[in-house]
Design an enzyme around this catalytic site. Structure first.
Site, PDB file in Angstrom:
ATOM      1  N   ARG A 214      96.298  38.581  86.465  1.00  0.00           N
ATOM      2  CA  ARG A 214      95.054  38.171  87.132  1.00  0.00           C
ATOM      3  C   ARG A 214      94.169  37.410  86.149  1.00  0.00           C
ATOM      4  NH1 ARG A 214      94.780  43.810  89.049  1.00  0.00           N
ATOM      5  NH2 ARG A 214      96.015  43.864  90.943  1.00  0.00           N
ATOM      6  N   PHE A 230      99.360  37.620 100.066  1.00  0.00           N
ATOM      7  CA  PHE A 230      99.538  39.059  99.860  1.00  0.00           C
ATOM      8  C   PHE A 230      98.422  39.563  98.930  1.00  0.00           C
ATOM      9  CE2 PHE A 230     103.718  36.990 100.259  1.00  0.00           C
ATOM     10  CZ  PHE A 230     104.226  37.605 101.386  1.00  0.00           C
ATOM     11  N   ASP A 252      96.342  38.436 103.884  1.00  0.00           N
ATOM     12  CA  ASP A 252      97.061  39.713 103.906  1.00  0.00           C
ATOM     13  C   ASP A 252      97.156  40.158 105.361  1.00  0.00           C
ATOM     14  OD1 ASP A 252      97.668  41.892 101.429  1.00  0.00           O
ATOM     15  OD2 ASP A 252      97.620  42.772 103.439  1.00  0.00           O
ATOM     16  N   SER A 253      98.206  40.919 105.659  1.00  0.00           N
ATOM     17  CA  SER A 253      98.361  41.406 107.038  1.00  0.00           C
ATOM     18  C   SER A 253      97.646  42.736 107.261  1.00  0.00           C
ATOM     19  CB  SER A 253      99.850  41.555 107.375  1.00  0.00           C
ATOM     20  OG  SER A 253     100.461  42.412 106.437  1.00  0.00           O
ATOM     21  N   ASN A 282     100.257  37.146 108.921  1.00  0.00           N
ATOM     22  CA  ASN A 282     101.557  37.306 108.293  1.00  0.00           C
ATOM     23  C   ASN A 282     101.776  36.076 107.394  1.00  0.00           C
ATOM     24  OD1 ASN A 282     104.323  37.152 107.725  1.00  0.00           O
ATOM     25  ND2 ASN A 282     104.862  38.147 109.658  1.00  0.00           N
ATOM     26  N   ASP A 303     102.475  37.259  95.781  1.00  0.00           N
ATOM     27  CA  ASP A 303     102.733  38.597  95.210  1.00  0.00           C
ATOM     28  C   ASP A 303     103.113  39.554  96.340  1.00  0.00           C
ATOM     29  OD1 ASP A 303     102.880  40.762  93.495  1.00  0.00           O
ATOM     30  OD2 ASP A 303     100.726  41.151  93.518  1.00  0.00           O
ATOM     31  N   CYS A 343     108.588  42.229  92.963  1.00  0.00           N
ATOM     32  CA  CYS A 343     108.501  43.586  92.400  1.00  0.00           C
ATOM     33  C   CYS A 343     109.641  44.433  92.933  1.00  0.00           C
ATOM     34  CB  CYS A 343     107.145  44.215  92.690  1.00  0.00           C
ATOM     35  SG  CYS A 343     106.790  44.432  94.432  1.00  0.00           S
TER      36      CYS A 343
END
Ligand code: SAH
Length: 398
Positions: A214, A230, A252-253, A282, A303, A343
């Protein structure tokens, strides 16, 4: 003590200090053990026959049938957890870059010699997540050790990870030490204040592993049009604003995540809120829509959540990574940069890099890697446990 006898040859990984004993390696159990009990791990026929190689926690319902606590002849008791927890905390204290961090991972499971144990500190609150039968059995020893090593005021257990199911464990959450603080838990990260919802947020409430990345985004953001995909509660978004971004769109969802994202922005009066837009959508669809609308961005962050929790999901995950990276490359302005992550434990850096390369090729984007990215130093990877390296990222410049 009950003995776990290995099949001949199955001691090899233990001799390399790998802490997992799979079901297929176990010849038999001599004696009785309940889930979480400590057993002696004994080599089967061959050169090491009869030797006790480790003390491990028995986990009868998991494919990982036992997880090693220790390769030494030591007793697994409260004092053991005091030593291990104190050592993990001391390792963070020895890294100057971690000094003064209000949000800090104190215990990173296997890589800190404590399989199934995660502990994150948010100010004077520590959140533990126990994901193995052995860790579950020793929760009070672990909590006591954490309190002693940190002097924290309160410890919350947030053991609701799905992986507990594989260990035959029910979800459980609650205060182990102290009680809920009066107000919100807020940490500062690089001077930006962030709310952490330890009860209902993801993981233990915050993605501490991206702290360094970040800051890197912040350093790249001045004057830029930024797309943060995300975004969760806006960790990257707020750093981009702090770095002087001209505009930041965050997708973001999860509606609760966006609510916290907006609240975080409001907590930081120094950041001009007018430069931020939050979008509940989405990402797969929204990237297509932005492309159709002819939008362009100077900086894009991808991300996503774990698309491949294990090796069996890799193929589907690869398609998902390809899709978002391809559409992100299409959205990049000339000279723009893409910060892209995986990830997924099941996707190696090699494989991830190949997917990103394929996405750039298909997007007709001539790009190069300018940095390889990983989790912050409080998320170490034990050399004997390469599986601990779950977060990998690439900073790519067009
Ligand atoms: N970058 C964040 C962490 C991201 S975690 C940070 O720095 O804190 C992954 C996020 O992706 C979660 O917030 C989850 O709600 C969101 N998510 C998962 N699938 C999604 C999808 N298909 N579209 C949009 N958001 C999604």
């Amino acid at each position: 003590m009950t003995q776990l006898i290995l099949h001949p040859g199955k001691e090899k990984s233990l001799l390399r200090r790998h802490p997992w004993i799979f079901a297929g390696a176990v010849e038999r159990l001599d004696g009785r053990a309940r889930a979480g009990d400590t057993v002696d791990v004994v080599a089967g026929a061959g050169r090491y026959a009869g030797q006790v190689l480790a003390k491990a926690a028995w986990s009868p319902s998991s494919q990982i049938r036992a997880r090693v606590w220790s390769f030494a002849a030591e007793t697994i008791d409260d004092a053991f957890f005091k030593r291990r927890v104190a050592a993990a905390v001391a390792r963070r204290a020895a890294l100057p870059e971690l000094h003064g961090q209000e949000g800090l991972r104190l215990i990173h499971a296997e890589s800190d010699g404590l399989p199934g144990v995660i502990a994150d500190r948010y100010g004077d609150t520590v959140v533990v997540q126990l994901t193995s039968a052995g860790a579950d059995k020793w929760r009070h020893a672990i909590a006591g050790a954490l309190q002693k090593a940190t002097g924290c005021a309160r410890i919350y257990e947030r053991s609701d990870s799905e992986v507990r199911g594989r260990e035959g464990l029910e979800p459980t959450s609650g205060w182990l030490v102290g009680a809920a603080p009066a107000g919100d838990i807020v940490i500062a990260e690089h001077g930006v204040r962030m709310k952490v919802d330890i009860v209902a947020g993801h993981k233990t409430g915050f993605y501490l592993d991206q702290r360094d990345n970040r800051l890197l985004l912040r350093q790249l953001a001045a004057g830029k049009r930024v797309l943060n995909c995300f975004c969760y509660t806006g960790g990257f978004s707020l750093q981009a604003l702090a770095g002087g971004a001209a505009e930041v769109i965050s997708i973001d969802s999860s509606e609760p995540a966006l609510v916290t994202g907006r609240a975080n922005l409001a907590l930081n009066a120094q950041l001009e809120a007018g430069r931020a837009q939050w979008c509940g959508a989405n990402v797969f669809d929204e990237l297509r829509r932005l492309n159709e609308a002819g939008e362009r961005f100077d900086l894009i962050v991808l991300d996503p959540p774990k698309f491949a929790p294990s090796a069996s999901h890799v193929e589907r995950a690869a398609r998902a990574y390809k899709d978002i990276n391809l559409n992100a490359f299409r959205l990049l302005a000339p000279g723009g940069m893409l910060m892209t992550y995986s990830c997924s434990g099941g996707v190696s850096l090699d494989v991830f890099q190949r997917i990103v390369a394929g996405a750039a090729l298909d997007a007709g984007c001539d790009a190069r890697i300018v940095r390889r990215l990983q989790g912050a130093a409080d998320h170490p990877v034990a050399l004997a446990f390469p599986e601990g390296e779950y977060l990998k990222g690439l900073l790519v410049q067009a």
